[in-house]
Design a protein around this motif. Sequence first.
Motif, PDB file in Angstrom:
ATOM      1  N   ASP A 497       4.697   6.337   4.079  1.00  0.00           N
ATOM      2  CA  ASP A 497       6.008   6.046   3.868  1.00  0.00           C
ATOM      3  C   ASP A 497       6.281   5.365   2.351  1.00  0.00           C
ATOM      4  O   ASP A 497       7.241   5.508   1.492  1.00  0.00           O
ATOM      5  N   LEU A 498       5.499   4.349   2.176  1.00  0.00           N
ATOM      6  CA  LEU A 498       5.387   3.621   0.633  1.00  0.00           C
ATOM      7  C   LEU A 498       5.054   4.460  -0.461  1.00  0.00           C
ATOM      8  O   LEU A 498       5.813   4.608  -1.350  1.00  0.00           O
ATOM      9  N   LEU A 499       4.162   5.555  -0.249  1.00  0.00           N
ATOM     10  CA  LEU A 499       3.864   6.534  -1.223  1.00  0.00           C
ATOM     11  C   LEU A 499       4.996   7.298  -1.438  1.00  0.00           C
ATOM     12  O   LEU A 499       5.170   7.612  -2.716  1.00  0.00           O
ATOM     13  N   LYS A 500       5.623   7.650  -0.318  1.00  0.00           N
ATOM     14  CA  LYS A 500       6.746   8.636  -0.348  1.00  0.00           C
ATOM     15  C   LYS A 500       7.809   7.881  -1.288  1.00  0.00           C
ATOM     16  O   LYS A 500       8.331   8.667  -2.200  1.00  0.00           O
ATOM     17  N   GLN A 501       8.199   6.632  -0.937  1.00  0.00           N
ATOM     18  CA  GLN A 501       9.101   5.913  -1.660  1.00  0.00           C
ATOM     19  C   GLN A 501       8.863   5.833  -3.208  1.00  0.00           C
ATOM     20  O   GLN A 501       9.776   5.935  -3.928  1.00  0.00           O
ATOM     21  N   GLU A 502       7.554   5.746  -3.177  1.00  0.00           N
ATOM     22  CA  GLU A 502       7.192   5.234  -4.744  1.00  0.00           C
ATOM     23  C   GLU A 502       7.610   6.612  -5.665  1.00  0.00           C
ATOM     24  O   GLU A 502       8.045   6.683  -6.845  1.00  0.00           O
ATOM     25  N   GLU A 504       9.569   8.944  -4.780  1.00  0.00           N
ATOM     26  CA  GLU A 504      10.927   9.200  -4.959  1.00  0.00           C
ATOM     27  C   GLU A 504      11.402   8.386  -6.010  1.00  0.00           C
ATOM     28  O   GLU A 504      12.534   8.898  -6.925  1.00  0.00           O
ATOM     29  N   SER A 505      11.346   7.061  -6.183  1.00  0.00           N
ATOM     30  CA  SER A 505      11.734   6.082  -7.105  1.00  0.00           C
ATOM     31  C   SER A 505      11.265   6.601  -8.552  1.00  0.00           C
ATOM     32  O   SER A 505      12.129   6.534  -9.467  1.00  0.00           O
ATOM     33  N   LYS A 506      10.106   7.242  -8.743  1.00  0.00           N
ATOM     34  CA  LYS A 506       9.690   7.845  -9.964  1.00  0.00           C
ATOM     35  C   LYS A 506      10.432   9.065 -10.503  1.00  0.00           C
ATOM     36  O   LYS A 506      11.133   9.054 -11.624  1.00  0.00           O
ATOM     37  N   GLU A 507      10.882   9.714  -9.457  1.00  0.00           N
ATOM     38  CA  GLU A 507      11.550  10.880  -9.945  1.00  0.00           C
ATOM     39  C   GLU A 507      13.122  10.685 -10.198  1.00  0.00           C
ATOM     40  O   GLU A 507      13.717  10.989 -11.130  1.00  0.00           O
ATOM     41  N   ASP A 508      13.693   9.655  -9.488  1.00  0.00           N
ATOM     42  CA  ASP A 508      14.920   8.953  -9.763  1.00  0.00           C
ATOM     43  C   ASP A 508      14.822   8.517 -11.430  1.00  0.00           C
ATOM     44  O   ASP A 508      15.762   8.644 -12.049  1.00  0.00           O
ATOM     45  N   LEU A 509      14.065   7.714 -11.527  1.00  0.00           N
ATOM     46  CA  LEU A 509      13.733   7.040 -12.917  1.00  0.00           C
ATOM     47  C   LEU A 509      13.656   7.938 -13.891  1.00  0.00           C
ATOM     48  O   LEU A 509      14.358   7.904 -15.032  1.00  0.00           O
ATOM     49  N   LEU A 510      12.906   9.166 -13.762  1.00  0.00           N
ATOM     50  CA  LEU A 510      12.629  10.120 -14.730  1.00  0.00           C
ATOM     51  C   LEU A 510      14.071  10.755 -14.902  1.00  0.00           C
ATOM     52  O   LEU A 510      14.474  11.189 -16.166  1.00  0.00           O
ATOM     53  N   ALA A 511      14.816  11.048 -13.765  1.00  0.00           N
ATOM     54  CA  ALA A 511      16.067  11.661 -14.060  1.00  0.00           C
ATOM     55  C   ALA A 511      16.932  11.037 -14.646  1.00  0.00           C
ATOM     56  O   ALA A 511      17.806  11.295 -15.647  1.00  0.00           O
ATOM     57  N   VAL A 512      17.080   9.572 -14.731  1.00  0.00           N
ATOM     58  CA  VAL A 512      17.965   8.641 -15.440  1.00  0.00           C
ATOM     59  C   VAL A 512      17.689   8.783 -16.816  1.00  0.00           C
ATOM     60  O   VAL A 512      18.366   9.004 -17.723  1.00  0.00           O
ATOM     61  N   PHE A 513      16.336   8.848 -17.423  1.00  0.00           N
ATOM     62  CA  PHE A 513      15.999   8.777 -18.622  1.00  0.00           C
ATOM     63  C   PHE A 513      16.474  10.325 -19.118  1.00  0.00           C
ATOM     64  O   PHE A 513      16.829  10.324 -20.457  1.00  0.00           O
TER      65      PHE A 513
END
Length: 520
Positions: A497-502, A504-513
């Motif tokens: 679950d932690l790895l999945k959340q990590e 997803e957070s990485k994808e969200d951050l890339l999308a923002v940039f």
Amino acid sequence: MAKKTTTKKQKSIEETLWDSANKLRGTVESSEYKHVVLSLIFLKFASDKFEERKQELITEGKDKYLEMKEFYNMKNVFFLPKESRWSYIIENAKQDDIALKIDTSLHTVEKNNPALKGALPDNYFSRLNMDVSKLAALLDTINNIDTLKDKEQDIVGRVYEYFLSKFALAEGKGKGEFYTPKSIVNLIAEMIEPYKGIIYDPACGSGGMFVQSIKFIEAHNGDKKAISIYGQEYTSTTYKLAKMNLAIRGIAANLGDVPADTFAKDQHKDLKADFIMANPPFNQKDWRADNELLDDPRWKGYDVPPKSNANYGWILNMASKLSQNGVAGFILANGALSGGGEEYKIRKKLIENNLVEAIVILPQNMFYTTGISVTLWILNNNKKERVVKLPDATRNYRNREDEILFMDLREIGEPFEKKFIQFSPDQIEQISKTYHNWQQKDSDYEDVPEFCYSAKKDEVNSKDYSLVPSKYIEFVNRDENINFDDKMKALQTDIADLLKQEAESKEDLLAVFKDLGYEL
């Protein structure tokens, strides 16, 4: 208003000397200065003993014998020629050639006293090229120590123990293997009771096991003359430390003619020991070549120990040297309790041969070189019914051939040096009493959850010859009562679950940039 006064705690001799030794930092490597300090302490003690004996001869009107070494050796005192005496060293302490004078002194002491052969460093101080002022300051500190002030307190012995432990602490992981924490040595001695006969240590380090054996005998009103000591040490500098450590205490020992590998050059091949105490190197790799020691008599009746790990090589070396009633107490890494392959076969045979008497798990952080929990093994060559008389007790042993005692001491101990653990005298007494009660007839021994359990050999066999105590001792409040597979599956789910959340957070951050026009 009256000025507040505070009482400053007076430093012990050991602490004062340690502070002085620390001033050597920068002029010699920290791995070297233990040998500097302990060599000088040895020389001061030998000189004090010499001067004391010299005064006795003067008092007895034997002035003409003052320079005859026989009249010193007869009282177990080392004879010191003029250039080896501490007074001569102090007179020349500030001279530029003081290092050479110390080397000459140590060489002359060894030359004049056969018992010290191979014990003292050779040309050591000259090679170190120490700052003369710092060396002179250290000599001055040692000069203020009266090594004979309190014979009962064993001042020099205290300094040795303090320094060996301090150096082990300072050097950390991978070093300091020559020192076994005192409370562990005390525990082994109280459990196996080395009161008379031959004592052997195949990896003797600085000789701590031997020193504690003698202290055990003294504490229990035994006869020190009833003990013979044999040992072996691989590292040259540690071999010298052991010889000095024993010499200052007047303990005679056969440590072999030279420092040597116990496996490659066994210097006590035909020895049969009544007591073995040891702390061999943990998980020693590549201790033999592929085709070496395959037919060694020490493995007779067993498989050849794997070259990948020496643990079972040490076990079989010690088992082969037990006398008919011999007992061994030694420390090993916990992995030896359940290994497979040749280790499994050897362990199974040791159990079937009724050699394993007790397995004792120790707390974490007892050793200065590793934080892991380790195991005290006790092997006994005679677990049959018999009566043994000790100087201050009688052991009425029952037949224990079908049993093995398991003990878990991981929740026992007290803080030491802030981050380490040691056993108190009361705890050592409790542990050893439990073990001795288990051994004897008509005792009040009983299994105690989370502490001790007496397992039948059939029970050990049913657990595939595992010697892991948690497989036998009942646990109520600790992690041992948790199902390992269930715990691991739960952890596996949490980590996934932690790895999945990590991710997803990485994808969200890339999308923002990317939205801001700064694609990464």
